[in-house]
Design a protein around this motif. Structure first.
Motif, short mmCIF file in Angstrom:
data_model
loop_
_atom_site.label_atom_id
_atom_site.label_comp_id
_atom_site.label_asym_id
_atom_site.label_seq_id
_atom_site.Cartn_x
_atom_site.Cartn_y
_atom_site.Cartn_z
N THR A 177 0.87 -1.17 0.00
CA THR A 177 0.00 0.00 0.00
C THR A 177 0.91 1.22 0.00
N PRO A 178 0.95 2.00 -1.09
CA PRO A 178 1.86 3.15 -1.13
C PRO A 178 1.56 4.15 -0.02
N ARG A 179 2.61 4.60 0.65
CA ARG A 179 2.46 5.54 1.75
C ARG A 179 1.71 6.81 1.30
N GLU A 180 2.11 7.35 0.14
CA GLU A 180 1.49 8.59 -0.33
C GLU A 180 0.00 8.41 -0.58
N LYS A 181 -0.38 7.25 -1.12
CA LYS A 181 -1.79 6.98 -1.40
C LYS A 181 -2.61 6.97 -0.11
N ALA A 182 -2.08 6.32 0.93
CA ALA A 182 -2.79 6.26 2.21
C ALA A 182 -2.92 7.65 2.82
N LEU A 183 -1.86 8.44 2.76
CA LEU A 183 -1.89 9.78 3.35
C LEU A 183 -2.89 10.68 2.64
N ILE A 184 -2.92 10.63 1.32
CA ILE A 184 -3.83 11.49 0.57
C ILE A 184 -5.27 11.05 0.77
N GLU A 185 -5.53 9.75 0.73
CA GLU A 185 -6.91 9.26 0.83
C GLU A 185 -7.49 9.43 2.23
N ILE A 186 -6.66 9.25 3.26
CA ILE A 186 -7.19 9.23 4.63
C ILE A 186 -6.89 10.52 5.38
N TRP A 187 -5.65 11.01 5.28
CA TRP A 187 -5.28 12.24 6.00
C TRP A 187 -5.43 13.50 5.14
N LYS A 188 -5.62 13.31 3.84
CA LYS A 188 -5.85 14.41 2.88
C LYS A 188 -4.62 15.26 2.60
N GLU A 189 -3.48 14.94 3.19
CA GLU A 189 -2.24 15.64 2.88
C GLU A 189 -1.05 14.79 3.28
N ASP A 190 0.07 15.04 2.62
CA ASP A 190 1.30 14.28 2.86
C ASP A 190 2.33 15.23 3.46
N THR A 191 2.44 15.22 4.78
CA THR A 191 3.41 16.06 5.48
C THR A 191 4.15 15.21 6.50
N TYR A 192 5.16 15.80 7.12
CA TYR A 192 5.89 15.09 8.16
C TYR A 192 4.96 14.66 9.28
N PHE A 193 4.04 15.55 9.67
CA PHE A 193 3.17 15.27 10.81
C PHE A 193 2.12 14.20 10.48
N THR A 194 1.56 14.24 9.27
CA THR A 194 0.59 13.20 8.91
C THR A 194 1.28 11.84 8.74
N THR A 195 2.52 11.87 8.28
CA THR A 195 3.28 10.62 8.16
C THR A 195 3.50 9.99 9.53
N ARG A 196 3.88 10.81 10.51
CA ARG A 196 4.07 10.29 11.87
C ARG A 196 2.74 9.80 12.45
N SER A 197 1.65 10.50 12.13
CA SER A 197 0.34 10.08 12.60
C SER A 197 -0.02 8.71 12.03
N MET A 198 0.25 8.51 10.74
CA MET A 198 -0.05 7.22 10.13
C MET A 198 0.77 6.11 10.78
N ASP A 199 2.02 6.39 11.10
CA ASP A 199 2.86 5.39 11.77
C ASP A 199 2.24 4.95 13.10
N VAL A 200 1.65 5.90 13.81
CA VAL A 200 0.99 5.59 15.08
C VAL A 200 -0.20 4.66 14.84
N TYR A 201 -0.98 4.94 13.80
CA TYR A 201 -2.15 4.10 13.51
C TYR A 201 -1.74 2.71 13.03
N ILE A 202 -0.64 2.63 12.29
CA ILE A 202 -0.13 1.32 11.88
C ILE A 202 0.24 0.51 13.12
N ALA A 203 0.89 1.15 14.09
CA ALA A 203 1.26 0.47 15.33
C ALA A 203 0.01 -0.04 16.07
N LYS A 204 -1.06 0.75 16.06
CA LYS A 204 -2.30 0.32 16.70
C LYS A 204 -2.88 -0.91 16.01
#
Length: 231
Positions: A177-204
């Motif tokens: 699952t491409p990281r950029e695709k997940a960030l755009i579809e779910i977080w609506k933007e690809d930034t340092y902070f949204t990337t770290r947020s996605m990492d937290v959700y992956i851990a969950k």
């Protein structure tokens, strides 16, 4: 390797388009080739395709505009972009307009064939395993709309982002699952902070799925994440 699939190729470079069409046909696929975005759109409307491969920079209508018109029709046909543009912003835009994958020119044809096989495999899994928005993941069952993750006699209600992320991983089951695709579809933007947020959700999600050792979410270096279910 999957065979017998219908592919729409839209590519304005004569030599490259001809070469790519021949390779895909030799791999067992039926390929229609349009040489600009306008012709590509009319060809798509009058045909039926399992996947589309679009060049980004084309006369009359570029690949992004072509994808927007196709998505506006409600189509969910997988679309792979081919481009010589390597800016991160271009890749993000490709996912924003509805693209499913991205290849930078020049590329190895074997990589494209592997990406196509992964798409066709997911299409087959979707028909076989997805029933009324429900995925089977080893000893787990995931109901998409109510965001319920079932395991043995227990059920976990996922948050909206947890549910959306797990659904996206399920759609790319046993593939990246491409990281950029997940960030755009779910977080609506690809930034340092949204990337770290996605990492937290992956851990969950990893924590929720840890009871079955055959179900795992793995990091794919420089690409994204992959949800694997071992037999």
């Amino acid at each position: 390797m999957s065979s017998g699939k219908r592919i729409l190729l839209v590519e304005d470079e004569e030599n490259f388009g001809s070469l790519l069409q021949n390779y895909l046909r030799l791999s067992g696929h039926e390929v229609d080739w349009a040489k600009d975005g306008t012709l590509g759109y009319s060809t798509y409307v009058n045909g039926s395709y399992d996947v589309c491969i679009f060049d980004v920079m084309m006369p009359n209508m570029d690949g992004f505009a072509l994808t927007e018109k196709i998505r506006a029709r409600g189509s969910r046909t997988p679309i792979i972009f081919l481009t010589a543009k390597k800016m991160k912003e271009d890749m993000i835009k490709g996912y924003q307009v509805g693209g499913d994958d991205y290849l930078n020119k020049p590329f190895d044809i074997e990589i494209l064939l592997l990406k196509l096989d992964a798409i066709f495999s997911r299409q087959g899994q979707g028909q076989a395993e997805k029933q009324e928005d429900r995925y089977s993941l080893g000893n787990y069952a995931f109901e998409v709309k109510p965001r319920l993750l079932h395991f043995n006699n227990g059920t976990k209600k996922l948050s909206p982002k947890e549910g959306a992320l797990l659904e996206l991983l399920c759609k790319h089951l046993n593939d990246v699952t491409p990281r950029e695709k997940a960030l755009i579809e779910i977080w609506k933007e690809d930034t340092y902070f949204t990337t770290r947020s996605m990492d937290v959700y992956i851990a969950k999600l990893r924590k929720y799925l840890k009871a079955d050792p055959n179900v795992m979410i793995e990091n794919v270096h420089s690409s994204g994440y992959a949800l694997y279910v071992r037999d």
